[in-house]
Design a protein around this motif. Sequence first.
Motif, PDB file in Angstrom:
ATOM      1  N   UNK A 136     110.397  57.133 -34.924  1.00  0.00           N
ATOM      2  CA  UNK A 136     111.646  57.223 -35.684  1.00  0.00           C
ATOM      3  C   UNK A 136     111.857  55.963 -36.516  1.00  0.00           C
ATOM      4  N   UNK A 137     111.410  54.827 -36.004  1.00  0.00           N
ATOM      5  CA  UNK A 137     111.579  53.553 -36.722  1.00  0.00           C
ATOM      6  C   UNK A 137     110.564  53.385 -37.850  1.00  0.00           C
ATOM      7  N   UNK A 138     109.459  54.117 -37.796  1.00  0.00           N
ATOM      8  CA  UNK A 138     108.372  53.908 -38.758  1.00  0.00           C
ATOM      9  C   UNK A 138     108.804  53.988 -40.216  1.00  0.00           C
ATOM     10  N   UNK A 139     109.611  54.985 -40.645  1.00  0.00           N
ATOM     11  CA  UNK A 139     110.040  55.003 -42.050  1.00  0.00           C
ATOM     12  C   UNK A 139     110.782  53.727 -42.456  1.00  0.00           C
ATOM     13  N   UNK A 140     111.573  53.163 -41.545  1.00  0.00           N
ATOM     14  CA  UNK A 140     112.291  51.916 -41.855  1.00  0.00           C
ATOM     15  C   UNK A 140     111.312  50.757 -41.995  1.00  0.00           C
ATOM     16  N   UNK A 171     116.439  43.645 -33.734  1.00  0.00           N
ATOM     17  CA  UNK A 171     117.527  44.263 -32.972  1.00  0.00           C
ATOM     18  C   UNK A 171     118.279  45.306 -33.799  1.00  0.00           C
ATOM     19  N   UNK A 172     118.526  45.004 -35.076  1.00  0.00           N
ATOM     20  CA  UNK A 172     119.259  45.941 -35.928  1.00  0.00           C
ATOM     21  C   UNK A 172     118.508  47.277 -36.033  1.00  0.00           C
ATOM     22  N   UNK A 173     117.172  47.194 -36.177  1.00  0.00           N
ATOM     23  CA  UNK A 173     116.380  48.420 -36.290  1.00  0.00           C
ATOM     24  C   UNK A 173     116.442  49.218 -34.990  1.00  0.00           C
ATOM     25  N   UNK A 200     118.422  53.834 -31.861  1.00  0.00           N
ATOM     26  CA  UNK A 200     119.205  54.317 -30.718  1.00  0.00           C
ATOM     27  C   UNK A 200     120.363  55.187 -31.184  1.00  0.00           C
ATOM     28  N   UNK A 201     121.011  54.785 -32.271  1.00  0.00           N
ATOM     29  CA  UNK A 201     122.103  55.581 -32.818  1.00  0.00           C
ATOM     30  C   UNK A 201     121.634  56.936 -33.311  1.00  0.00           C
TER      31      UNK A 201
END
Length: 597
Positions: free
Chosen positions: A404-408, A417-419, A424-425
């Motif tokens: 889920x984080x990969x696109x960011x 931490x922000x990512x 998580x959200x």
Amino acid sequence: MTIERRRVPATHDDSVLTVEDLTVVVGGEDGPRPVVSNLAFQLKRGETLSIAGESGSGKSMTSLAIMGLLPKPGAKIAAGAVRLGGQDLTQLSEAAMRKVRGSRIAMIFQEPMTSLNPVLSIGRQLGEAIMAHEPVGRAEARQRSLEALKAVRIPDAEGRLKQYPHELSGGMRQRVMIAMAIALKPDVLIADEPTTALDVTVQGEVLELLRDLQKELGTALILITHDMGVVAEMADRVIVMRHGRMVEEGPVGEIFGAPKNAYTRELLAAVPRIGSGDGRVATREPGDAVTQPVVEVEDLKVSFDIKGGILSRVQAHVHAVAGVSFRIMPGETLSLVGESGCGKSTTAKALAGLVPYRGDILLAGRNMAGRTAAETKALRRDVQMIFQDPFASLDPRMNVGELVAEPMVIHGIASGRERRERVAGLFERVGLSADQMTRYPHEFSGGQRQRICIARALALRPKLIIADESVSALDVSVQARVLKLLRELQAEFGIAYLFISHDMAVVENVSDRVAVMYLGQIVEAGTRDQIFSDPRHPYTKRLIAAVPQPDPARRRPAFERSVSEIPSPVRKVGDAPQRLRLVDVGGGHLVAEGAGR
């Protein structure tokens, strides 16, 4: 053509198949666990029994146990009996079971391409199946193969014998599987999700074919499906299964009209119906002229070269998309519908930048053509895609939080931490918990994996999400929950959807506008109510007429078959497809010129 039926002595109660207290167990870390428990039913000659339920309910395990095809050494029959004409199949050796399997009891699997040998011609595969059970020569086996193909109404049956599976359409391959199953005139035919992967019109033809063959041969049919519309269309009796157990059984009219079990009621309530359903949304008015569309597509063309010969010269073109135009407003859902090969998914891939194209694609007024790589990458953030198979679109080596984080990560959005907090959200927003972020895709169910794909698509906060058959592989109740989630996200974030599906009931429930594609072009477009309440193009009418209604009282007497297959989009070099002109027949309802006027 008439196929003679081989007579098998009936039992005293005319039951051709009897399942008695069947229990199937599979091995696990904690020891054997049951996947089918104490299942019992009888099947009469000429009857259609439907076994319905969600994934994991034990439907397919039941069919594999009957056929003696349980995966070994992992699964086995722990108790019970399966009697075919008085003979207990569970007591037969594998050699004896091979003589029964195919000749007296046959099975049609869900995916014909994985069931047919890709290196053998259709004629050879049919012939070998016949010769394996009956003492006939190749000439007679070929003749009987030809008769079987004609029985399932395959055009040019003689020519099809020489073809290979990859040369046939999905519907034709499924007909070949049916021909192989009926060639030996079995007493019982098991159809395990035989139409799940098929277009709605092809599904209608296959179901009508099964019904005709059943009348002609008197074959008993076990139909395994999670499509309650198909159950209502075909079944005489229904067994509803959950967690390996039968929770309800009865005539199809009683199951649909007055279900006694709470799970059965929930299952039926989740079924999308044209014109009604718990999840049906009210259509929204299109934006005014001042509002800027999220995406505008003008005269989109996508073609692929077919090369051949010693010099690999271009010999023909596949015109997958042949001049398509549409626009999608903020917060709107436009559905593209049509049969396989019509160009729906290719249109989606062009919007997502996955295939080269000609024409104009404008995202928020900015043309994608002629941009630098950096500019294109920035624009692509606004368009994300949810694919049909969530498991195939998730890297099994990465945990779902990383996925889920990969696109960011790719677009350099947030860090540390922000990512993690953003991910998580997103998990919580799609109905998953943050503590699941460290797990891997294989640890989730199909519906949960699709939610992960939705979270991944939301990671960049896009303006348009393309959902390409995003719920077609899901059980009806899981499908309902995913569609509800998509609607909630649309209301919350104002996302526009390009929804691609062959399930017309789902399309009718979720769409604001609908565009019908045929051979790479749009033949009709309008609001949902215009398309479904007043279809004008013959192809649109046929698509809607093919939808099985989840109501036995509205069962069709027959489905009108197509006289031929859809023409091929392959054309010689220089031979471009004829362009269709859309005419407004009132209120923005566009129909190909010359149709329905």
